[in-house]
Scaffold this motif. Structure first.
Motif, PDB file in Angstrom:
ATOM      1  N   ALA A 240      13.269  -5.881   5.289  1.00 40.01           N
ATOM      2  CA  ALA A 240      12.069  -5.053   5.118  1.00 40.01           C
ATOM      3  C   ALA A 240      11.314  -5.416   3.848  1.00 40.01           C
ATOM      4  CB  ALA A 240      12.464  -3.576   5.108  1.00 40.01           C
ATOM      5  N   GLN A 241      12.029  -5.707   2.780  1.00 36.62           N
ATOM      6  CA  GLN A 241      11.353  -6.083   1.544  1.00 36.62           C
ATOM      7  C   GLN A 241      10.693  -7.453   1.666  1.00 36.62           C
ATOM      8  OE1 GLN A 241      14.211  -5.781  -1.607  1.00 36.62           O
ATOM      9  NE2 GLN A 241      14.476  -3.562  -1.367  1.00 36.62           N
ATOM     10  N   GLN A 242      11.358  -8.405   2.320  1.00 34.33           N
ATOM     11  CA  GLN A 242      10.717  -9.697   2.547  1.00 34.33           C
ATOM     12  C   GLN A 242       9.482  -9.559   3.423  1.00 34.33           C
ATOM     13  OE1 GLN A 242      13.594 -12.384   4.154  1.00 34.33           O
ATOM     14  NE2 GLN A 242      14.868 -12.439   2.299  1.00 34.33           N
ATOM     15  N   LEU A 243       9.575  -8.716   4.438  1.00 32.91           N
ATOM     16  CA  LEU A 243       8.429  -8.512   5.323  1.00 32.91           C
ATOM     17  C   LEU A 243       7.291  -7.829   4.580  1.00 32.91           C
ATOM     18  CD1 LEU A 243       7.494  -8.875   8.244  1.00 32.91           C
ATOM     19  CD2 LEU A 243       8.408  -6.605   8.752  1.00 32.91           C
ATOM     20  N   ASP A 245       6.623  -8.143   1.352  1.00 30.78           N
ATOM     21  CA  ASP A 245       5.999  -9.152   0.489  1.00 30.78           C
ATOM     22  C   ASP A 245       5.111 -10.100   1.292  1.00 30.78           C
ATOM     23  OD1 ASP A 245       7.369  -8.016  -1.594  1.00 30.78           O
ATOM     24  OD2 ASP A 245       9.037  -9.454  -1.520  1.00 30.78           O
ATOM     25  N   LEU A 246       5.564 -10.486   2.495  1.00 33.59           N
ATOM     26  CA  LEU A 246       4.726 -11.339   3.339  1.00 33.59           C
ATOM     27  C   LEU A 246       3.446 -10.627   3.761  1.00 33.59           C
ATOM     28  CD1 LEU A 246       7.329 -13.108   5.673  1.00 33.59           C
ATOM     29  CD2 LEU A 246       6.003 -14.138   3.841  1.00 33.59           C
ATOM     30  N   PHE A 247       3.559  -9.347   4.059  1.00 36.94           N
ATOM     31  CA  PHE A 247       2.368  -8.598   4.461  1.00 36.94           C
ATOM     32  C   PHE A 247       1.386  -8.472   3.295  1.00 36.94           C
ATOM     33  CE2 PHE A 247       0.061  -4.587   4.999  1.00 36.94           C
ATOM     34  CZ  PHE A 247      -0.566  -4.840   6.211  1.00 36.94           C
ATOM     35  N   ASP A 248       1.884  -8.345   2.063  1.00 42.98           N
ATOM     36  CA  ASP A 248       0.986  -8.294   0.908  1.00 42.98           C
ATOM     37  C   ASP A 248       0.220  -9.608   0.761  1.00 42.98           C
ATOM     38  OD1 ASP A 248       1.863  -5.755   0.413  1.00 42.98           O
ATOM     39  OD2 ASP A 248       3.342  -6.360  -1.096  1.00 42.98           O
ATOM     40  N   TRP A 320       9.019  -9.688  11.590  1.00 44.95           N
ATOM     41  CA  TRP A 320       8.907  -8.337  12.148  1.00 44.95           C
ATOM     42  C   TRP A 320       9.779  -8.199  13.398  1.00 44.95           C
ATOM     43  CZ3 TRP A 320       8.568  -3.565  11.694  1.00 44.95           C
ATOM     44  CH2 TRP A 320       8.091  -2.703  12.676  1.00 44.95           C
ATOM     45  N   ALA A 321       9.841  -9.250  14.212  1.00 42.24           N
ATOM     46  CA  ALA A 321      10.713  -9.225  15.390  1.00 42.24           C
ATOM     47  C   ALA A 321      12.191  -9.169  14.976  1.00 42.24           C
ATOM     48  CB  ALA A 321      10.446 -10.442  16.262  1.00 42.24           C
ATOM     49  N   LYS A 322      12.561  -9.898  13.914  1.00 41.97           N
ATOM     50  CA  LYS A 322      13.936  -9.831  13.434  1.00 41.97           C
ATOM     51  C   LYS A 322      14.295  -8.428  12.964  1.00 41.97           C
ATOM     52  CE  LYS A 322      14.397 -14.640  11.901  1.00 41.97           C
ATOM     53  NZ  LYS A 322      14.639 -15.514  10.716  1.00 41.97           N
ATOM     54  N   LEU A 323      13.381  -7.796  12.252  1.00 43.68           N
ATOM     55  CA  LEU A 323      13.651  -6.452  11.751  1.00 43.68           C
ATOM     56  C   LEU A 323      13.789  -5.454  12.894  1.00 43.68           C
ATOM     57  CD1 LEU A 323      13.967  -4.580   9.325  1.00 43.68           C
ATOM     58  CD2 LEU A 323      11.483  -4.356   9.248  1.00 43.68           C
ATOM     59  N   LYS A 324      12.939  -5.562  13.883  1.00 43.11           N
ATOM     60  CA  LYS A 324      13.043  -4.656  15.023  1.00 43.11           C
ATOM     61  C   LYS A 324      14.336  -4.884  15.798  1.00 43.11           C
ATOM     62  CE  LYS A 324       9.397  -4.056  17.525  1.00 43.11           C
ATOM     63  NZ  LYS A 324       8.206  -4.363  18.357  1.00 43.11           N
ATOM     64  N   GLU A 325      14.732  -6.151  15.977  1.00 36.14           N
ATOM     65  CA  GLU A 325      15.981  -6.442  16.682  1.00 36.14           C
ATOM     66  C   GLU A 325      17.188  -5.933  15.896  1.00 36.14           C
ATOM     67  OE1 GLU A 325      18.494  -7.810  19.632  1.00 36.14           O
ATOM     68  OE2 GLU A 325      16.298  -7.545  19.628  1.00 36.14           O
ATOM     69  N   LEU A 326      17.140  -6.051  14.577  1.00 37.35           N
ATOM     70  CA  LEU A 326      18.244  -5.537  13.765  1.00 37.35           C
ATOM     71  C   LEU A 326      18.344  -4.030  13.857  1.00 37.35           C
ATOM     72  CD1 LEU A 326      20.468  -6.127  11.668  1.00 37.35           C
ATOM     73  CD2 LEU A 326      18.719  -5.942   9.884  1.00 37.35           C
ATOM     74  N   ARG A 327      17.224  -3.343  13.841  1.00 37.57           N
ATOM     75  CA  ARG A 327      17.261  -1.883  13.977  1.00 37.57           C
ATOM     76  C   ARG A 327      17.787  -1.470  15.349  1.00 37.57           C
ATOM     77  NH1 ARG A 327      11.281  -0.408  11.386  1.00 37.57           N
ATOM     78  NH2 ARG A 327      11.880  -0.704   9.172  1.00 37.57           N
ATOM     79  N   ARG A 336      11.362   2.577   6.025  1.00 39.08           N
ATOM     80  CA  ARG A 336      10.167   3.162   6.629  1.00 39.08           C
ATOM     81  C   ARG A 336       9.115   2.122   6.990  1.00 39.08           C
ATOM     82  NH1 ARG A 336      11.305   6.954   2.508  1.00 39.08           N
ATOM     83  NH2 ARG A 336      11.677   9.057   3.299  1.00 39.08           N
ATOM     84  N   PHE A 337       9.313   0.895   6.619  1.00 37.86           N
ATOM     85  CA  PHE A 337       8.254  -0.095   6.797  1.00 37.86           C
ATOM     86  C   PHE A 337       8.038  -0.367   8.286  1.00 37.86           C
ATOM     87  CE2 PHE A 337       6.521  -4.401   6.967  1.00 37.86           C
ATOM     88  CZ  PHE A 337       5.478  -4.284   6.061  1.00 37.86           C
TER      89      PHE A 337
END
Length: 1336
Positions: A240-243, A245-248, A320-327, A336-337
């Motif tokens: 989430a933190q890497q994502l 930073d990429l979004f920023d 973002w796909a990795k984060l959703k798959e992990l959740r 919350r991201f």
């Protein structure tokens, strides 16, 4: 005779006349005095009305004007002025020199707050004209010259901020009777029709005006606290933190709209190019080519930026796909991201296809036209070459015409990589802010985890506490949303540093625990936007914590006028502050003291006298208060030295008696503030101490191993028993009948079977008187090519060519003559303080054919310096004396480059000959490479003598040949290899000596390591860890070569530096940062093995190091072999005749050792096919493989370098002090105005030297300096070398002879930049510049 006498008399009187400026000032003073007398004789004049008339041009004031010279100068003003230089024309009006000032008004600023000398410069003045720069309405009234100038000035001010002039302001300035003052958003401006002489003040940054009395408000907004290292950190937190930073980064790029701006610039550049092509016709001028090149560069940058944004979008979607798959897999959410996608399909596919097709065809036509231009240029060159070489039998093939299909396919790939398909929808990503009630964050096993901690922040400005935030509980997503705003009212000065402390609030006790500190300098922003900062922290306690704090800060004025920091915003000092700054008058006497003394009353009684206050004896004896004494800097310095706790002051020998003599800032032991020192004593910088200890360690290591070899060799020379006499080196195995038989054989044959007798090395090499030797160094310099030429002459040549309008390429003789005639090079040979030089030659390819002799009287232990072969340019200047008839010449020598030869290597090799490449500065101001394209439009391929490097053909020898070093008897040391391996190598040695054409090519495969044992040389090659900066860089291969070349080379006349000497491992080498040249090749080869490259270690002889090692590696993309010099980091092709490697002895690989048995000695003609048995002899085979590993430390940990700020100041101070001391007969002036520009150039030099592949000159920087400062004659250069100590830097600068500039107006500027690698491996960049203002 009568006519000549008045001239002689006039010439004598001219010596007593005053100057023109003095007479002009005297006339102005006399006119002012007459005007004052006339006004006093008449009626009384209203001073206020006269002041308004003078400064604001109020025509309604009734002031006598008939005798005023000011009004006469105004009437003579012409309305037809066409914008010429008004400030340059002197006027006779005294108002331009003397201005009446009312001294009763209080000053705005104290006159001792800031003092600086200002210089006058006409080139930076803005001069308004009496011609309007823009068009008004047709019904506009006729304007006065003062109104036109004011309108022009407002127009220029609007252009500087990219805005337009408001219609209200134009109407207000165009009125018939304009007002005396104009009020805009920030300033009060007065309207005046007078012309004053302008005065130039040097521009200074707002940071220098922090002492001005201002009243501002610092608004500090704390946004968020995020932990990146925490005991509760999970994989979801990291993703989430890497994502985030990429979004920023994605949001920032989207806000800047770089691609759209590049597209607009590209369209404009194409339109300009089309217009220029239509007007130029078939003949393309330099401007047309430059415009086409600009269009190509804009298109390529547009493609790269579009591809980068497209790649960023794809990476963002993948993360973002990795984060959703992990959740989904872990079935809970602890962050919350969230992101949202907005997909917009193209409404009209046909329009999208047509737009894409039109853009593609436009780019395709442009790219194909560029390929055709390259093809026709090559075809023309090929035709010319064919016509010149008709008699030759070999003919090169003509160039092929570019195929349209290949160009289209290549462009299609670029389009697919950079732009989306017409059918592909437009995807936009935005952030979804989740509802706090709907977001249910949980962590598995959260009940068993400790209770969440509370954290808060404390704010400090320059060490003073100003406020703190509320305490917040840490959420499961390891983030704290603070969203607090803190305002600080600043009465006078602006703070410099912002310090934030992170505290953890305890749940048991009222006390809090301080975790980490964050600090950042507060920068003044001229824009109205707030400054965004991201402060990182990391705790050093057992419970490791790390994270970031996001905040914003901005300065706001208390009056609400914005945050601009202009000098016109200075307010009047408050009364309380004025009383403290402005010296007050003496206090008036009390009323009681003014009364007369009355006699005593008759009764004889007097009034009781008032007793003085009670004062203790200790207070009477005190010179000052205790608080004043504790704040004294000298007392703090003495107290710190007495305590012996501070490393900066514990060894201080001298403490100044006066506080004004303390100049150098040093921190106090408690860290409260800084104190100033005059002499730091014997304090060592940590980097200097590291270099000194590393050199001493390596020297001691060589001495210990040499002593051990001597003792072992002496033991072998002692008489041995009969059974041990004929045995091998391993005496422990001397038992049995075989040993007895060998002993009897040795007795009858009167020779030793396998134990060689070596000369005793334990005896002194030479007697005491013979330690001092006289050497005769002979240098025969033949010729050189590619010497840089003076850029001033080339510029004049270009102007001459433009004025004549002819094509100079038709006459090659004239072209080369004009090209080469402006440089007069000569060569010097120097060692220490001794120097000899050659005669002066002419041209860029000079020929000397001269022999230089240099006598050296030194000791063998002091042979540590280098022989310098320097190249200079003799510049002859025509100088005129005060008398016009006197003319003399002044000779100045400008340093162009050098070549250093270690004296110990020359003594070991006895001679060096051939062609060498001089070390040229990366930037050489005042000179440029002698390329033919700077004079004519011919191609440089037709002239092979033009090279990017400077080459010198020479022969260098030293006499006498006595005093050879006794080689190190490393064979007497213990061997770590098995006896079978030793016996196998001895048999191979006898076989190899019969095949070698020269016995000197044999290299002992068993070498001595830093542990004092012999191992096979193949054990030295192993993949070792790379430095962190090298492993994470963009080009690890180039970065590795650069890092190895910056290691310090040990200079000593010692046998341990040869092939039979000591070979260091990576831990010993990197810890000490000192080594020999052969150790650099081993380390570089190990680095290339870590990168997965196929590489070998070459042992041979090079110029100027003698016995050394090179690295041979294979390029993965092209499978081409390259040679790399570890001492310089440069790579060479195998057929390069300028390669410093002269002979190849053997090639060492990780699997085998190949000895060179070819009769050919030239490296460029050597066959490097290691599988060819006729050229290379393999030492090992499949039956007997080579030993592997066991020497290098595979888990070596690199150390971070120390802080470089103090070392950079010491280097700059050392250079300035040395140059001033060398110029004993001249005053040295240091110009710091050029230093920021030079520092900016040096900041880019490290990357250019690492990735430029050998170009010695960057003409971009030198041409920019000459264009920016055309009124100065500039000469300077950059120096780059590895840092060892300050004495080496002084020696390199003294060799350049830049301090020999004897011009009366010369000024110097020096800039220092240090680039740090791991383990205190430093790259020193120096920029030395001499500045001579041109006399107009």
């Amino acid at each position: 005779m009568n006519a000549a006498s008045p001239k002689k008399a006039g010439k004598k009187k001219r010596k007593t006349h005053t100057t023109r400026g003095y007479r002009k000032r005297e006339q102005e003073v006399q006119k002012l005095m007459k005007e004052t007398k006339g006004s006093l004789a008449g009626q009384e004049i209203d001073v206020e009305a006269l002041s308004l008339q003078f400064f604001h041009g109020n025509e309604e004031c009734n002031v006598p004007q008939e005798d005023s010279p000011v009004q006469e100068s105004v009437r003579e003003e012409s309305d037809d002025d066409s914008g010429e230089e008004l400030a340059a024309e002197p006027s006779d009006s005294p108002s331009q020199t003397f201005i009446q000032i009312d001294l009763n008004d209080p000053p705005l600023v104290w006159n001792q707050l800031f003092k600086q000398r200002h210089y006058y410069d006409d080139s930076l003045l803005y001069r308004t004209s009496n011609t309007l720069h823009f068009q008004l309405h047709l019904n506009a009234p006729k304007l006065k010259n003062s109104q036109i100038r004011m309108l022009n000035r407002y127009q220029e001010q609007a252009k500087s901020v990219s805005s337009k002039l408001s219609s209200d302001l134009i109407a207000q300035l165009s009125e018939g009777n304009p007002s005396n003052f104009l009020i805009d958003n920030n300033l009060y401006r007065s309207v005046c029709h007078k012309e004053f002489q302008s005065i130039f003040f040097d521009p200074m940054s707002p940071n220098e005006f922090q002492g001005l009395p201002t009243r501002r408000c610092l608004k500090l907004s704390l946004k968020q606290l995020r932990f990146s290292l925490h005991p509760q950190l999970l994989e979801e937190h990291r993703l989430a933190q890497q994502l985030e930073d990429l979004f920023d980064v994605y949001s920032h790029q989207k806000k800047q709209k770089i691609c759209r701006k590049l597209r607009e610039e590209l369209e404009i550049a194409r339109q300009v190019a089309l217009k220029m092509l239509s007007t130029a016709g078939q003949d393309q001028t330099a401007e047309v080519k430059r415009q086409l090149k600009l269009t190509r560069q804009l298109r390529q940058r547009y493609y790269s930026e579009s591809a980068a944004q497209r790649n960023l979008l794809q990476r963002l979607l993948k993360e973002w796909a990795k984060l959703k798959e992990l959740r989904r897999q872990q079935r809970f959410q602890c962050t919350r991201f969230q992101l949202g996608l907005r997909v917009v399909h193209p409404p009209d596919l046909e329009a999208a296809y047509s737009c894409w097709k039109e853009s593609f065809e436009t780019d395709l036509a442009e790219v194909y036209r560029e390929h055709l231009e390259i093809f026709y240029t090559r075809l023309r060159l090929w035709t010319e070459q064919k016509s010149k070489s008709r008699t030759s039998t070999c003919q090169s093939k003509p160039p092929r015409k570019p195929q349209f299909e290949r160009v289209m396919v290549s462009l299609k790939k670029d389009y697919d990589r950079a732009f989306k398909d017409p059918e592909e929808p437009l995807v936009e990503i935005f952030r979804l802010h989740a509802d706090e009630a709907a977001a249910r964050l949980s962590i598995p096993g959260g009940e068993q985890l400790p209770k969440s901690r509370n954290y808060f922040l404390k704010i400090f400005l320059d060490g003073q506490f100003v406020g703190q935030s509320r305490s917040y509980r840490l959420e499961p997503d390891l983030e704290i949303s603070i969203n607090e705003c803190i305002g600080v009212l600043l009465e006078r000065t602006l703070p410099e540093n912002l310090n934030i402390w992170l505290y953890e609030k305890s749940t048991l006790t009222p006390r809090s625990r301080r975790l980490a500190q964050m600090s950042t300098p507060l920068l003044l922003s001229l824009e109205d936007e707030a400054v965004q900062e991201k402060l990182s922290f990391q705790t050093s306690s057992s419970n490791q914590l790390a994270g970031d704090v996001y905040l914003y800060y901005e300065y706001r004025s208390t009056e609400g006028w914005g945050s601009s920091l202009n000098l016109d915003d200075v307010q009047r000092l408050p009364d309380a502050l004025r009383q403290t700054l402005i010296p007050q008058k003496l206090a008036a006497l009390p009323e009681a003291s003014k009364e007369l003394v009355t006699p005593r009353p008759p009764s004889g009684r007097s009034k009781k006298s008032v007793l003085p206050p009670l004062i203790f004896a200790e207070q009477q004896l005190q010179f000052c208060a205790i608080e004043v004494l504790l704040e004294n800097r000298r007392f703090q310095l003495l107290h710190s030295r007495h305590q012996q706790k501070n490393i900066h002051t514990k060894q201080l020998r001298f403490v100044p008696a006066l506080e004004q003599e303390i100049s150098e800032e040093e921190p106090l032991p408690d860290g409260r503030e800084t104190i100033q020192l005059l002499e730091p004593g014997t304090y060592w910088n940590p980097i200097d101490l590291h270099k000194h200890r590393g050199r001493k360690f390596l020297q001691l290591l060589y001495e210990v191993i040499s002593s051990q070899c001597a003792r072992r060799a002496k033991a072998l020379q002692t008489p041995l028993p009969l059974l041990l006499l004929a045995e091998d080196s391993d005496q422990s195995s001397a038992t049995g009948w075989t040993t007895l038989w060998r002993a009897f054989c040795s007795v009858f044959q009167r020779q030793h079977v396998s134990l060689p007798r070596e000369p005793p090395v334990w005896s002194s090499q030479q007697s005491g008187p013979d330690l001092f030797k006289r050497f005769n160094v002979s240098l025969h310099v033949v010729r050189a090519t590619g010497v840089p030429v003076r850029s001033r002459h080339i510029l004049n040549l270009n102007e001459r060519r433009t004025s004549t309008g002819g094509d100079m390429s038709t006459s090659l003789f004239v072209t080369q003559t004009l090209m080469y005639s402006n440089v007069r090079p000569f060569v010097t040979l120097s060692y220490g303080q001794r120097l000899c030089r050659s005669r002066t030659a002419e041209g860029s390819n000079p020929t000397w054919n001269e022999q230089l002799q240099l006598q050296i009287h030194t000791q063998f232990g002091d042979l540590r310096e280098d022989l310098k072969i320097s190249l200079f340019d003799e510049l002859i200047e025509q100088q005129y004396s005060d008398e016009a008839s006197d003319l003399y010449q002044r000779v100045q020598c400008n340093w162009l480059g050098e070549f250093r030869v270690p004296i110990n290597c020359l003594l070991a090799s006895r001679k060096f000959e051939g062609c060498i490449e001089l070390t040229m500065p990366k930037v050489l101001v005042g000179y440029k490479r002698p390329l033919i394209d700077s004079v004519t439009n011919m191609s440089t391929d037709q002239y092979p003598e033009f090279k990017e490097a400077v080459h010198l053909w020479f022969y260098l020898g030293i006499e006498p040949t006595s005093g050879d070093l006794v080689p190190l008897h490393s064979s007497a040391l213990a061997c770590a290899e098995k006896p079978e391996m030793q016996h196998y190598l001895s048999e191979k040695r006898l076989e190899l000596l019969q095949l070698l054409p020269q016995p000197q090519r044999y290299v002992e495969p068993l070498v001595c390591t830093a542990q004092g044992k012999r191992v096979c040389i193949t054990r030295l090659l192993d993949a070792v860890p790379l430095p962190p900066s090298v492993a994470s860089g963009e080009s690890p291969l180039d970065s590795s070569c650069r890092f190895v070349s910056l290691l310090s080379q040990f200079r000593s006349y010692d046998p341990c530096q040869g092939f039979r000497g000591v070979w260091l491992d990576n831990q010993t080498l990197l810890d000490s940062t000192w080594c020999s040249v052969k150790d650099l090749g081993v380390l570089l080869c190990n680095y290339l093995l870590s990168l997965g490259l196929e590489c070998w270690l070459i042992l041979g002889v090079s110029c100027p190091h003698g016995e050394c090692s090179f690295v041979l590696f294979r390029q993965p993309e092209t499978s081409e072999l390259f040679l790399v010099s570890p001492s310089s980091g440069k790579r060479y092709q195998l057929q390069d005749v300028y390669c410093p490697l002269r002979r190849v002895f053997c090639v060492v690989g990780k699997q085998n050792i190949y000895f060179n048995i070819q009769s050919e000695t030239r490296v460029s003609m050597t066959n490097f096919n290691l599988q060819d048995g006729a050229c290379w002899f393999p030492l090992f085979s499949r039956r007997v493989p080579a030993p592997h590993s066991g020497v290098q430390k595979l888990d070596y940990m690199y150390k971070r370098s120390y802080d470089l700020s103090q070392l950079q100041k010491n280097i700059e101070r050392k250079i300035m002090k040395k140059i001033s001391a060398w110029r004993t007969t001249r005053k040295t002036i240091w110009n710091r105005g050029f230093q920021p520009r030079l520092q900016k150039i040096l900041s880019d030099m490290e990357n250019l030297s690492t990735f430029s592949r050998g170009r010695y000159d960057e003409p971009i920087f030198s041409e920019q300096l000459e264009r920016e400062f055309p009124n100065y004659r500039l000469y300077g250069f950059t120096l780059n070398f590895a840092y060892t100590n300050l004495a080496t830097i002084s020696e390199r600068i003294r060799t350049t002879c830049i301090h020999y500039n004897h011009d009366a107006f010369v000024e110097f500027c020096v800039a220092v930049h240090l680039h740090a690698h791991a383990n205190d491996v430093l790259s020193v960049w120096l920029f030395l510049l001499s500045i001579v203002p041109l006399v107009v």
